[in-house]
Enzyme design. Structure first.
Site, PDB file in Angstrom:
ATOM      1  N   ASP A  87       0.866  -1.187   0.000  1.00 24.57           N
ATOM      2  CA  ASP A  87       0.000   0.000   0.000  1.00 24.57           C
ATOM      3  C   ASP A  87       0.896   1.228   0.000  1.00 24.57           C
ATOM      4  OD1 ASP A  87      -1.942   1.938   0.377  1.00 24.57           O
ATOM      5  OD2 ASP A  87      -3.060   0.777   1.862  1.00 24.57           O
ATOM      6  N   ASP A  98      -3.061   7.235  -3.356  1.00 25.14           N
ATOM      7  CA  ASP A  98      -3.109   6.146  -2.371  1.00 25.14           C
ATOM      8  C   ASP A  98      -3.576   4.907  -3.130  1.00 25.14           C
ATOM      9  OD1 ASP A  98      -3.439   4.575  -0.105  1.00 25.14           O
ATOM     10  OD2 ASP A  98      -5.097   5.764   0.725  1.00 25.14           O
ATOM     11  N   HIS A 159     -11.954   6.443   1.482  1.00 26.34           N
ATOM     12  CA  HIS A 159     -11.989   7.774   2.093  1.00 26.34           C
ATOM     13  C   HIS A 159     -11.791   8.863   1.055  1.00 26.34           C
ATOM     14  CE1 HIS A 159      -7.538   7.486   1.752  1.00 26.34           C
ATOM     15  NE2 HIS A 159      -7.773   6.208   1.994  1.00 26.34           N
ATOM     16  N   HIS A 167      -7.093  11.146   5.014  1.00 22.20           N
ATOM     17  CA  HIS A 167      -8.471  10.755   5.326  1.00 22.20           C
ATOM     18  C   HIS A 167      -9.235  12.042   5.625  1.00 22.20           C
ATOM     19  CE1 HIS A 167      -8.033   6.257   5.756  1.00 22.20           C
ATOM     20  NE2 HIS A 167      -6.806   6.670   5.554  1.00 22.20           N
ATOM     21  N   GLU A 192     -11.056   1.207  -1.339  1.00 17.99           N
ATOM     22  CA  GLU A 192     -10.131   0.137  -0.960  1.00 17.99           C
ATOM     23  C   GLU A 192     -10.828  -1.052  -0.307  1.00 17.99           C
ATOM     24  OE1 GLU A 192      -7.258   1.189   2.140  1.00 17.99           O
ATOM     25  OE2 GLU A 192      -8.133   3.193   2.219  1.00 17.99           O
ATOM     26  N   GLU A 276      -6.676  -1.178  -4.027  1.00 19.07           N
ATOM     27  CA  GLU A 276      -7.029   0.236  -3.822  1.00 19.07           C
ATOM     28  C   GLU A 276      -6.597   1.090  -5.008  1.00 19.07           C
ATOM     29  OE1 GLU A 276      -5.127   2.097  -0.424  1.00 19.07           O
ATOM     30  OE2 GLU A 276      -6.616   3.727  -0.396  1.00 19.07           O
TER      31      GLU A 276
HETATM   32 MN    MN Z   1      -6.478   4.531   1.600  1.00 15.47          MN
HETATM   33 MN    MN Z   2      -3.756   2.852   1.015  1.00 20.68          MN
END
Ligand code: MN
Ligand code: MN
Length: 291
Positions: A87, A98, A159, A167, A192, A276
Site C-alpha cells: 500500500d 493512495d 476515504h 483521510h 479500498e 485500492e
Molecule cells: Mn487509503
Molecule cells: Mn492505502
C-alpha cells in the site's frame, strides 16, 4: 466543484508515480527479500520521481490488513506463502495518491481473496459519478466479495482525500448499512476493498511504526519537533525517515503530539487481501488516477 486543471494535473502526476511505485514494490516481493529493503527501494523511487511518499510504504502480511511499515532495525524477510498488501502513496505539494495491490509470494492458495478485492474495486469504480450514494458503492463491494464466498472487512473504509489530508472526513465503507452521504464531482476518493476468510473485522494490534502530527507542536517547547512538522506536516511518517538518532529518540518521547497507528489485525486471524485506487469523481463517471 471542479478543481482547476492545474490542480487536477498534480493529482494525476501523483497518481502515476504512486501506481508505478506500487508495481515496483509488488515486483520486488520474493522469498528472502528484506521487508525494510523493499519499503526503502519503493520510497527511494517516489523521491527520485520528484514526489514525496504520502505515508510510509505499508507492507502488511497475512492476517495483518494494514498499517505496518518496517522499523529502522526491521530485519524480517518474506517467506513463500506470505500474502502481502503493498500500500503506497505519493504526493506532490500535498496532492496525494493512495493505491494498493496484494501479492502472494511463491504460492497460489489465495487467488480468490485477491480476485475478490479486484472484482469489488472494479464494481465500485463502475458506479462512481456525481451524486452517487456511497451506499451504492458499499453494496457493489460487498456483493462482489460475497460472490467469491468471502467476507468484506466491515470496519475498514475508503476515504475522501484533500491536500495534505489522507483521510479527509468522508468514509466509503466496504459493507452496507453504514453510510448516508453521496459523492460529488471534483472529489478525490480512495476506494479500498479488503476481503478475508476470517471474521470480517479488524482489531488494533501492536504499534506499526507509523505516526502523524495531530497539529503543529510548539516551536518554543519542542523546537526539534517543529522542524519535523515543517517536513511532514500532518501526513503520516516513520522513524526510518528521520536520519538523526537523537531526533528519533525525541520522537519516541513525544507521543502526546503524535497520533500513533496500530497494525490492523484480522479479528479471526483470517488471511486478508486488499486492492485500492485513487479516483477523481467526474459528472458522468470516475477517472482512475492510479492506473
Ligand atoms: Mn487509503
Ligand atoms: Mn492505502
Amino acid at each position: 466543484m471542479t478543481p482547476p486543471e492545474a490542480e487536477v494535473e498534480l493529482w494525476r502526476r501523483a497518481g502515476r508515480i504512486g501506481a508505478a511505485a506500487r508495481d515496483l514494490g509488488a515486483g520486488l516481493l520474493r522469498p528472502g527479500a528484506g521487508r525494510r529493503d523493499v519499503a526503502e527501494e519503493v520510497e527511494r523511487y517516489i523521491r527520485a520521481q520528484g514526489a514525496e511518499p504520502a505515508f510510509p510504504v505499508n507492507l502488511s502480511i497475512n492476517d495483518e490488513a494494514a498499517h505496518y511499515t518496517p522499523a529502522p532495525e526491521d530485519d524480517h524477510r518474506f517467506r513463500a506463502g506470505d500474502l502481502v498488501k503493498v500500500d503506497v502513496g505519493a504526493h506532490l505539494d500535498g496532492h496525494i495518491s493512495d493505491t494498493a495491490v496484494t501479492v502472494e509470494i511463491g504460492t497460489s492458495r489465495h487467488g480468490a481473496l485477491r480476485q475478490a478485492c479486484r472484482d469489488a474495486l472494479a464494481a465500485a469504480e463502475g458506479k462512481v459519478r456525481d451524486g452517487v450514494p456511497i451506499e451504492t458503492l458499499s453494496a457493489a463491494i460487498e456483493t462482489a466479495i460475497h460472490a467469491r464466498g468471502l467476507k468484506p472487512v466491515r470496519n475498514l473504509t475508503g476515504h475522501t482525500i484533500e491536500p495534505y489530508l489522507l483521510h479527509a472526513g468522508t468514509s466509503i465503507p466496504n459493507a452496507t448499512g453504514m453510510s448516508s452521504g453521496e459523492l460529488r464531482a471534483g472529489q478525490v476518493v480512495a476506494i479500498e476493498p479488503f476481503a478475508t476468510n476470517g471474521k470480517g473485522e479488524i482489531r488494533n494490534g501492536p504499534f506499526g511504526n507509523i505516526v502523524r502530527f495531530r497539529g503543529p507542536p510548539s516551536p518554543e517547547r519542542a523546537p526539534e519537533l517543529a522542524e519535523l512538522y515543517r517536513r511532514f506536516s500532518t501526513l503520516p511518517f516513520c522513524a526510518r525517515w528521520v536520519a538523526d538518532e537523537d531526533l528519533r529518540e525525541i520522537l519516541l518521547r513525544s507521543r502526546r503530539y503524535l497520533q500513533t497507528y496500530p497494525v490492523f489485525v484480522e479479528e479471526g486471524r483470517g488471511m486478508v487481501a486488499q486492492a485500492e485506487h485513487t479516483l477523481w469523481v467526474r459528472e458522468d463517471g470516475a477517472e482512475v488516477l492510479t492506473p
